[in-house]
Design a protein around this motif. Structure first.
Motif, PDB file in Angstrom:
ATOM      1  N   LYS A   1      25.731  -7.030 -14.183  1.00 49.56           N
ATOM      2  CA  LYS A   1      25.164  -6.257 -13.091  1.00 49.56           C
ATOM      3  C   LYS A   1      23.642  -6.445 -13.026  1.00 49.56           C
ATOM      4  O   LYS A   1      23.067  -6.624 -11.958  1.00 49.56           O
ATOM      5  CB  LYS A   1      25.491  -4.775 -13.299  1.00 49.56           C
ATOM      6  CG  LYS A   1      25.850  -4.059 -12.018  1.00 49.56           C
ATOM      7  CD  LYS A   1      26.290  -2.639 -12.299  1.00 49.56           C
ATOM      8  CE  LYS A   1      25.502  -1.665 -11.478  1.00 49.56           C
ATOM      9  NZ  LYS A   1      25.662  -0.281 -11.950  1.00 49.56           N
ATOM     10  N   GLU A   2      23.049  -6.406 -14.201  1.00 51.74           N
ATOM     11  CA  GLU A   2      21.593  -6.552 -14.275  1.00 51.74           C
ATOM     12  C   GLU A   2      21.179  -7.981 -13.882  1.00 51.74           C
ATOM     13  O   GLU A   2      20.156  -8.174 -13.222  1.00 51.74           O
ATOM     14  CB  GLU A   2      21.118  -6.197 -15.691  1.00 51.74           C
ATOM     15  CG  GLU A   2      19.614  -6.233 -15.902  1.00 51.74           C
ATOM     16  CD  GLU A   2      18.872  -5.143 -15.141  1.00 51.74           C
ATOM     17  OE1 GLU A   2      19.523  -4.233 -14.609  1.00 51.74           O
ATOM     18  OE2 GLU A   2      17.628  -5.226 -15.062  1.00 51.74           O
ATOM     19  N   ILE A   3      21.985  -8.965 -14.281  1.00 47.66           N
ATOM     20  CA  ILE A   3      21.659 -10.356 -13.928  1.00 47.66           C
ATOM     21  C   ILE A   3      21.674 -10.528 -12.407  1.00 47.66           C
ATOM     22  O   ILE A   3      20.748 -11.089 -11.822  1.00 47.66           O
ATOM     23  CB  ILE A   3      22.660 -11.337 -14.590  1.00 47.66           C
ATOM     24  CG1 ILE A   3      22.500 -11.294 -16.110  1.00 47.66           C
ATOM     25  CG2 ILE A   3      22.416 -12.766 -14.094  1.00 47.66           C
ATOM     26  CD1 ILE A   3      23.523 -12.101 -16.865  1.00 47.66           C
ATOM     27  N   ILE A   4      22.710  -9.989 -11.768  1.00 47.89           N
ATOM     28  CA  ILE A   4      22.809 -10.097 -10.307  1.00 47.89           C
ATOM     29  C   ILE A   4      21.615  -9.412  -9.653  1.00 47.89           C
ATOM     30  O   ILE A   4      20.985  -9.936  -8.735  1.00 47.89           O
ATOM     31  CB  ILE A   4      24.109  -9.427  -9.796  1.00 47.89           C
ATOM     32  CG1 ILE A   4      25.325 -10.019 -10.487  1.00 47.89           C
ATOM     33  CG2 ILE A   4      24.204  -9.518  -8.278  1.00 47.89           C
ATOM     34  CD1 ILE A   4      25.821 -11.310  -9.957  1.00 47.89           C
ATOM     35  N   LYS A   5      21.308  -8.226 -10.165  1.00 47.36           N
ATOM     36  CA  LYS A   5      20.195  -7.471  -9.600  1.00 47.36           C
ATOM     37  C   LYS A   5      18.896  -8.269  -9.708  1.00 47.36           C
ATOM     38  O   LYS A   5      18.107  -8.339  -8.766  1.00 47.36           O
ATOM     39  CB  LYS A   5      20.068  -6.147 -10.360  1.00 47.36           C
ATOM     40  CG  LYS A   5      19.094  -5.176  -9.758  1.00 47.36           C
ATOM     41  CD  LYS A   5      19.121  -3.856 -10.500  1.00 47.36           C
ATOM     42  CE  LYS A   5      17.774  -3.182 -10.405  1.00 47.36           C
ATOM     43  NZ  LYS A   5      17.558  -2.156 -11.424  1.00 47.36           N
ATOM     44  N   GLN A   6      18.689  -8.882 -10.859  1.00 50.54           N
ATOM     45  CA  GLN A   6      17.463  -9.655 -11.060  1.00 50.54           C
ATOM     46  C   GLN A   6      17.451 -10.915 -10.197  1.00 50.54           C
ATOM     47  O   GLN A   6      16.403 -11.312  -9.703  1.00 50.54           O
ATOM     48  CB  GLN A   6      17.294 -10.020 -12.543  1.00 50.54           C
ATOM     49  CG  GLN A   6      16.992  -8.828 -13.436  1.00 50.54           C
ATOM     50  CD  GLN A   6      15.797  -8.030 -12.972  1.00 50.54           C
ATOM     51  OE1 GLN A   6      14.812  -8.586 -12.504  1.00 50.54           O
ATOM     52  NE2 GLN A   6      15.875  -6.716 -13.062  1.00 50.54           N
ATOM     53  N   CYS A   7      18.616 -11.539 -10.032  1.00 47.72           N
ATOM     54  CA  CYS A   7      18.692 -12.720  -9.169  1.00 47.72           C
ATOM     55  C   CYS A   7      18.279 -12.346  -7.752  1.00 47.72           C
ATOM     56  O   CYS A   7      17.534 -13.071  -7.088  1.00 47.72           O
ATOM     57  CB  CYS A   7      20.106 -13.301  -9.155  1.00 47.72           C
ATOM     58  SG  CYS A   7      20.485 -14.254 -10.626  1.00 47.72           S
ATOM     59  N   TYR A   8      18.756 -11.217  -7.315  1.00 50.37           N
ATOM     60  CA  TYR A   8      18.389 -10.736  -5.984  1.00 50.37           C
ATOM     61  C   TYR A   8      16.873 -10.537  -5.920  1.00 50.37           C
ATOM     62  O   TYR A   8      16.204 -10.977  -4.981  1.00 50.37           O
ATOM     63  CB  TYR A   8      19.121  -9.427  -5.698  1.00 50.37           C
ATOM     64  CG  TYR A   8      18.776  -8.826  -4.372  1.00 50.37           C
ATOM     65  CD1 TYR A   8      19.387  -9.275  -3.209  1.00 50.37           C
ATOM     66  CD2 TYR A   8      17.820  -7.820  -4.276  1.00 50.37           C
ATOM     67  CE1 TYR A   8      19.058  -8.735  -1.978  1.00 50.37           C
ATOM     68  CE2 TYR A   8      17.493  -7.279  -3.052  1.00 50.37           C
ATOM     69  CZ  TYR A   8      18.108  -7.734  -1.912  1.00 50.37           C
ATOM     70  OH  TYR A   8      17.776  -7.202  -0.699  1.00 50.37           O
ATOM     71  N   GLU A   9      16.374  -9.873  -6.957  1.00 51.33           N
ATOM     72  CA  GLU A   9      14.945  -9.558  -7.032  1.00 51.33           C
ATOM     73  C   GLU A   9      14.093 -10.840  -6.990  1.00 51.33           C
ATOM     74  O   GLU A   9      13.118 -10.941  -6.262  1.00 51.33           O
ATOM     75  CB  GLU A   9      14.701  -8.812  -8.349  1.00 51.33           C
ATOM     76  CG  GLU A   9      13.451  -7.996  -8.416  1.00 51.33           C
ATOM     77  CD  GLU A   9      13.489  -6.816  -7.457  1.00 51.33           C
ATOM     78  OE1 GLU A   9      12.414  -6.475  -6.997  1.00 51.33           O
ATOM     79  OE2 GLU A   9      14.575  -6.265  -7.164  1.00 51.33           O
TER      80      GLU A   9
END
Ligand SMILES: Nc1ncnc2c1ncn2[C@@H]1O[C@H](COP(=O)(O)OP(=O)(O)OP(=O)(O)O)[C@@H](O)[C@H]1O
Ligand SMILES: [Mg+2]
Lengths: 259, 272
Positions: free
Chosen positions: B52-60
């Motif tokens: 979840k955090e990886i996806i969030k950071q990719c978006y960021e």
């Protein structure tokens, strides 16, 4: 000022934390010079001491955030200096650490803050069970309607209570409160004190409460110790600790009650 | 007698201390950087994974950089084309313009501009975020709740930059080429088909490989530097500012060095 009545559930035969000869220095700056401490099951132990005497350092050593230079630190039967990281993590789940400045995760809502330990350590829980538990702890700290707020939208006292809620959510056996009432108004202080006592009663936790607020110390402490010169110098009930001619102890008392 | 003895002992002690402390610190720092990188490769392959955090950071890192990178890439394409034209005109070789743009943008400008913008935007924000989490004890809080802060914060962010910077590079390259095309079309009336035919004729497979390798390296560097500076930020608000600032400066410095090294390697391969 309310005097605390001694908790009848304290089990003096069971030591949950046992510290002998604990020493800690940062370079040449010697902080702890040989601390001996016991925490009994179900007890609220208050650690008093002036700013910079190493109170935070002490509980950081207990929770394994810092390592001791010398001495024995035994928590729930485990020697924290010598256990593997895996065992340390297991032990940490039984310890709740409420930070001096709350340390809420800024980028997450209150709910996500509370969920953070749950999704990682209570994996077999369903979302509904999690939500229920979150509701219960928020209720316990009296902040149910803050659930969707960001930490930046909360006041200092509210943040502190959410911080306590976050540590309570995994039902720790030991609670470490770092200055739970610092910087709060007297009424919020009383609420926090009640919360600490309520936690002790309800979950039968053993707690270390660090403070220099004597009102708080008197309201929550079953036993008090005072950190002076890197050692525990005075120990006992509130009256016992302050029944001395030691100027520094008296100054501590006078300062607190002269305002 | 006693006094002089004391003095020499003192002075030797302070002197040896000073030297050894400084040298110690350099070696400790090198060791810490090395250990940080090794830890990343150790932890990246083992569960638990923080998807979840990886996806969030990719978006960021990826999506949120799009506006800035679109404008920059596009303008650089236009400006570069426009400024290169006169020197080709001198030889009556403006028909080579698409080939020149292609080589310059795909080989060098695309990857480097993307990385520099990301270092400024993403690197500094990672440094500042982790720095403030360190200062306000949020990283300690994660640790005492038996969550691995390295995995949650560092691994996810470094993965995000390592994946997203190459993607952004491709995008920037395309947008720059479009900018170049627009300018060429306006002046030389070249059609889009001719333009892109010339663009792709001018580059080789090796160019694409080199650009990809470079941008993966750039992405890793930006994430790693930001995380390292933030993770070991010194206490206080000053520490946060310093973490953000040194993240950008260090990352940019390393980017140029890497650019230079990769260029040498590719030239050597080309010469073979
Ligand atoms: N990580 C660290 N590195 C170096 N020195 C430290 C570190 N942590 C604490 N200290 C030093 O240890 C001393 C005690 O710090 P500590 O935070 O335990 O004080 P405290 O008793 O909790 O005070 P306060 O009531 O102000 O919170 C301070 O002088 C501080 O400079
Ligand atoms: Mg403290």
């Amino acid at each position: 000022m309310t005097e605390k009545e001694l908790n009848p559930n304290i089990d003096r035969s069971q030591k949950v934390i046992f510290i002998r000869g604990l020493k800690k220095a940062f370079d040449d700056n010697v902080i702890l010079r040989g601390v001996d401490m016991d925490l009994y099951k179900g007890e609220n132990l208050v650690v008093l001491g002036r700013s910079g005497t190493g109170k935070s350092v002490l509980i950081k050593i207990i929770s394994g955030l810092l390592t001791a230079d010398a001495g024995e630190v035994n928590v729930l039967g485990e020697d924290v200096c010598c256990i593997t990281p895996k065992e340390m993590d297991k032990l940490r789940l039984k310890i709740g650490f409420s930070f001096q400045n709350s340390a809420l995760y800024d980028s997450m809502t209150v709910k996500e803050n509370l969920e953070f330990p749950l999704v990682r350590h209570a994996k077999d829980m369903t979302q509904a069970e999690r939500d229920k538990l979150i509701d219960v702890v928020l209720e316990a700290v009296g902040l149910r309607n803050a659930i969707n707020q960001m930490p930046s939208e909360l006041s200092g006292g509210q943040r502190k209570r959410i911080g306590i809620a976050r540590t309570l959510i995994l039902r720790p056996d030991i609670m470490l409160y770092d200055e739970p009432t610092a910087g709060l108004d007297p009424i919020t202080c009383i609420e926090i004190n009640n919360l600490i006592n309520e936690v002790q009663r309800r979950f039968n936790t053993s707690s270390i409460i660090i403070t220099h607020d004597l009102t708080c110390a008197r309201a929550v402490g079953d036993r008090l110790v005072m950190l002076l010169d890197g050692e525990f110098k005075r120990e006992g009930t509130f009256e016992e600790v302050f029944a001395t001619d030691d100027e520094r102890v008296q100054a501590f008392y006078n300062y607190n009650f002269s305002e | 007698m006693d006094q002089s003895n004391n003095k020499t002992e003192n002075s030797t002690r302070t002197r040896s201390h000073l030297i050894s402390r400084r040298v110690d610190r350099i070696f400790l720092e090198i060791h810490r950087v090395f250990a940080f990188n090794v830890r990343f490769f150790k932890e990246v392959f083992f569960p638990p994974y923080e998807f979840k955090e990886i996806i969030k950071q990719c978006y960021e890192v990826g999506v949120r950089s799009l506006p800035l990178i679109s404008i920059t890439g596009f303008i650089i394409g236009i400006v570069f084309t426009n400024q290169s034209r006169p020197s080709l005109q001198d030889f009556g070789a403006t028909s080579l313009l698409p080939a020149l743009i292609s080589v310059a943008i795909i080989r060098a400008i695309g990857p480097l501009v993307t990385a520099i913008i990301a270092a400024g935007r993403v690197g500094s924000s990672i440094g500042a975020e982790l720095g403030s989490m360190r200062v306000t004890e949020q990283i300690d809080a994660m640790e005492v709740s038996a969550t691995n802060p390295f995995k949650f914060l560092v691994v996810s962010r470094v993965l995000a930059t390592t994946f997203m910077i190459p993607a952004l590079t491709m995008y920037t390259t395309l947008v720059s080429l479009l900018g170049g095309y627009l300018n060429v079309h306006q002046v030389e009336q070249t059609t889009i088909v001719t333009f892109f035919n010339q663009v792709f004729d001018a580059i080789t497979f090796l160019d694409i490989i080199a650009a990809s390798v470079k941008s993966v390296l750039f992405g890793y560097t930006i994430g790693m530097v930001g995380c390292y500076k933030g993770f070991y930020s010194s206490k206080g608000t000053e520490g946060v500012g310093k973490a953000a600032n040194t993240s950008v400066v260090t990352a940019m410095f390393l980017l140029f060095i890497e650019e230079l090294l990769v260029m040498q390697v590719i030239n050597a391969i080309r010469g073979m």
